[in-house]
Design a protein around this motif. Structure first.
Motif, PDB file in Angstrom:
ATOM      1  N   ARG A  98      77.272  92.947  70.068  1.00  0.00           N
ATOM      2  CA  ARG A  98      77.091  91.651  70.737  1.00  0.00           C
ATOM      3  C   ARG A  98      75.765  91.007  70.338  1.00  0.00           C
ATOM      4  NH1 ARG A  98      77.917  91.622  76.907  1.00  0.00           N
ATOM      5  NH2 ARG A  98      77.115  89.568  76.472  1.00  0.00           N
ATOM      6  N   THR A  99      74.730  91.811  70.192  1.00  0.00           N
ATOM      7  CA  THR A  99      73.437  91.291  69.758  1.00  0.00           C
ATOM      8  C   THR A  99      73.543  90.738  68.344  1.00  0.00           C
ATOM      9  OG1 THR A  99      72.283  92.895  71.147  1.00  0.00           O
ATOM     10  CG2 THR A  99      71.011  91.884  69.373  1.00  0.00           C
ATOM     11  N   GLY A 100      74.289  91.419  67.485  1.00  0.00           N
ATOM     12  CA  GLY A 100      74.507  90.915  66.128  1.00  0.00           C
ATOM     13  C   GLY A 100      75.180  89.555  66.138  1.00  0.00           C
ATOM     14  N   ARG A 101      76.145  89.383  67.036  1.00  0.00           N
ATOM     15  CA  ARG A 101      76.790  88.068  67.161  1.00  0.00           C
ATOM     16  C   ARG A 101      75.794  87.018  67.656  1.00  0.00           C
ATOM     17  NH1 ARG A 101      81.808  90.261  70.378  1.00  0.00           N
ATOM     18  NH2 ARG A 101      82.995  91.148  68.680  1.00  0.00           N
ATOM     19  N   ALA A 102      74.951  87.397  68.619  1.00  0.00           N
ATOM     20  CA  ALA A 102      74.004  86.449  69.206  1.00  0.00           C
ATOM     21  C   ALA A 102      72.933  86.022  68.200  1.00  0.00           C
ATOM     22  CB  ALA A 102      73.350  87.067  70.445  1.00  0.00           C
ATOM     23  N   ILE A 103      72.600  86.886  67.258  1.00  0.00           N
ATOM     24  CA  ILE A 103      71.569  86.542  66.263  1.00  0.00           C
ATOM     25  C   ILE A 103      72.020  85.368  65.408  1.00  0.00           C
ATOM     26  CG2 ILE A 103      70.491  87.391  64.126  1.00  0.00           C
ATOM     27  CD1 ILE A 103      70.116  90.048  65.535  1.00  0.00           C
ATOM     28  N   ASP A 104      73.312  85.248  65.194  1.00  0.00           N
ATOM     29  CA  ASP A 104      73.840  84.167  64.360  1.00  0.00           C
ATOM     30  C   ASP A 104      74.073  82.880  65.156  1.00  0.00           C
ATOM     31  OD1 ASP A 104      74.525  83.175  61.899  1.00  0.00           O
ATOM     32  OD2 ASP A 104      76.636  83.760  62.048  1.00  0.00           O
ATOM     33  N   SER A 105      73.686  82.878  66.421  1.00  0.00           N
ATOM     34  CA  SER A 105      73.867  81.677  67.247  1.00  0.00           C
ATOM     35  C   SER A 105      72.517  80.987  67.449  1.00  0.00           C
ATOM     36  CB  SER A 105      74.474  82.071  68.600  1.00  0.00           C
ATOM     37  OG  SER A 105      73.510  82.745  69.381  1.00  0.00           O
ATOM     38  N   PRO A 106      72.542  79.759  67.957  1.00  0.00           N
ATOM     39  CA  PRO A 106      71.269  79.054  68.199  1.00  0.00           C
ATOM     40  C   PRO A 106      70.403  79.732  69.264  1.00  0.00           C
ATOM     41  CG  PRO A 106      73.115  77.513  68.201  1.00  0.00           C
ATOM     42  CD  PRO A 106      73.700  78.879  68.136  1.00  0.00           C
ATOM     43  N   ALA A 107      71.021  80.405  70.231  1.00  0.00           N
ATOM     44  CA  ALA A 107      70.277  81.088  71.306  1.00  0.00           C
ATOM     45  C   ALA A 107      70.125  82.560  70.936  1.00  0.00           C
ATOM     46  CB  ALA A 107      70.997  80.930  72.625  1.00  0.00           C
ATOM     47  N   ARG A 108      69.444  82.816  69.822  1.00  0.00           N
ATOM     48  CA  ARG A 108      69.332  84.196  69.331  1.00  0.00           C
ATOM     49  C   ARG A 108      68.275  84.976  70.107  1.00  0.00           C
ATOM     50  NH1 ARG A 108      67.310  81.199  64.833  1.00  0.00           N
ATOM     51  NH2 ARG A 108      69.400  81.343  63.971  1.00  0.00           N
ATOM     52  N   PRO A 109      68.500  86.297  70.248  1.00  0.00           N
ATOM     53  CA  PRO A 109      67.490  87.133  70.906  1.00  0.00           C
ATOM     54  C   PRO A 109      66.282  87.312  69.985  1.00  0.00           C
ATOM     55  CG  PRO A 109      69.300  88.487  70.101  1.00  0.00           C
ATOM     56  CD  PRO A 109      69.691  87.058  69.863  1.00  0.00           C
ATOM     57  N   THR A 110      65.168  87.675  70.573  1.00  0.00           N
ATOM     58  CA  THR A 110      63.967  87.908  69.773  1.00  0.00           C
ATOM     59  C   THR A 110      64.080  89.244  69.050  1.00  0.00           C
ATOM     60  OG1 THR A 110      62.794  89.050  71.545  1.00  0.00           O
ATOM     61  CG2 THR A 110      62.562  86.632  71.457  1.00  0.00           C
TER      62      THR A 110
END
Length: 184
Positions: A85-97
């Motif tokens: 899920r974090t990998g998916r979020a990295i490719d979005s505008p609201a990426r985790p640090t």
């Protein structure tokens, strides 16, 4: 190519790597965890059917430690899914640090280390009594007092599967952590 494009490409590669390796890790650990669960169920059912179930002193401790390693493997599976899920979020505008991503992977790494320790202790608790049983048998002579049963061997193999699942998780976590901290 401007600096924004290079950053975007780096994020896409990191995202794809985290997702791909996260899924591979998840499925390998899921398959191995299913084998461990099957062995533990078999040992519970088969162990109650054995006539002299109380004779193997260390097997109870070994099975308990293997069960704890399996519980930690379930937590590690959940952490692996969160890495995807974090990998998916990295490719979005609201990426985790980078720190949030590293913390998630480190939590997974610690879970696999704990599971590895529990599985190793369980292995030692299983192998000791089996060695004593094997050493007390005379080669070529059928022994009725301490035969090694298939259930005991299957439990050792199940423990080896738990051990291997945690080693796989540990290797993937270290690779993912290196990938997060790698500078281009």
């Amino acid at each position: 190519m401007g600096p924004g494009m290079a950053d975007r490409l780096d994020f896409q590669q990191l995202s794809a790597g985290l997702r791909r390796m996260g899924w591979i890790r998840f499925w390998i650990q899921l398959v191995l965890g299913t084998v461990v669960l099957g062995v533990l169920v078999f040992a519970a059912i088969g162990g109650s059917m054995v006539r002299n179930a109380a004779r193997a002193v260390g097997l109870g401790t070994g099975i308990s430690l293997t069960t704890l390693a399996f519980v930690v493997l379930l937590f590690s599976l959940w952490q692996g899914w969160l890495v995807v899920r974090t990998g998916r979020a990295i490719d979005s505008p609201a990426r985790p640090t980078r720190g949030e991503t590293a913390r998630r992977i480190k939590r997974s790494l610690l879970a696999d280390l704990l599971g590895l320790i529990l599985a190793l202790l369980g292995y030692q608790a299983l192998a000791g009594p089996l060695f004593i049983q094997a050493a007390s048998q005379t080669p070529g002579v059928q022994v009725d007092n301490l035969p090694i049963t298939a259930t005991e061997i299957v439990v050792v193999l199940g423990n080896a599967q738990a051990l291997f699942a945690h080693v796989i998780g540990l290797c993937f976590s270290l690779w993912l952590l290196q990938r997060v901290y790698r500078t281009s």
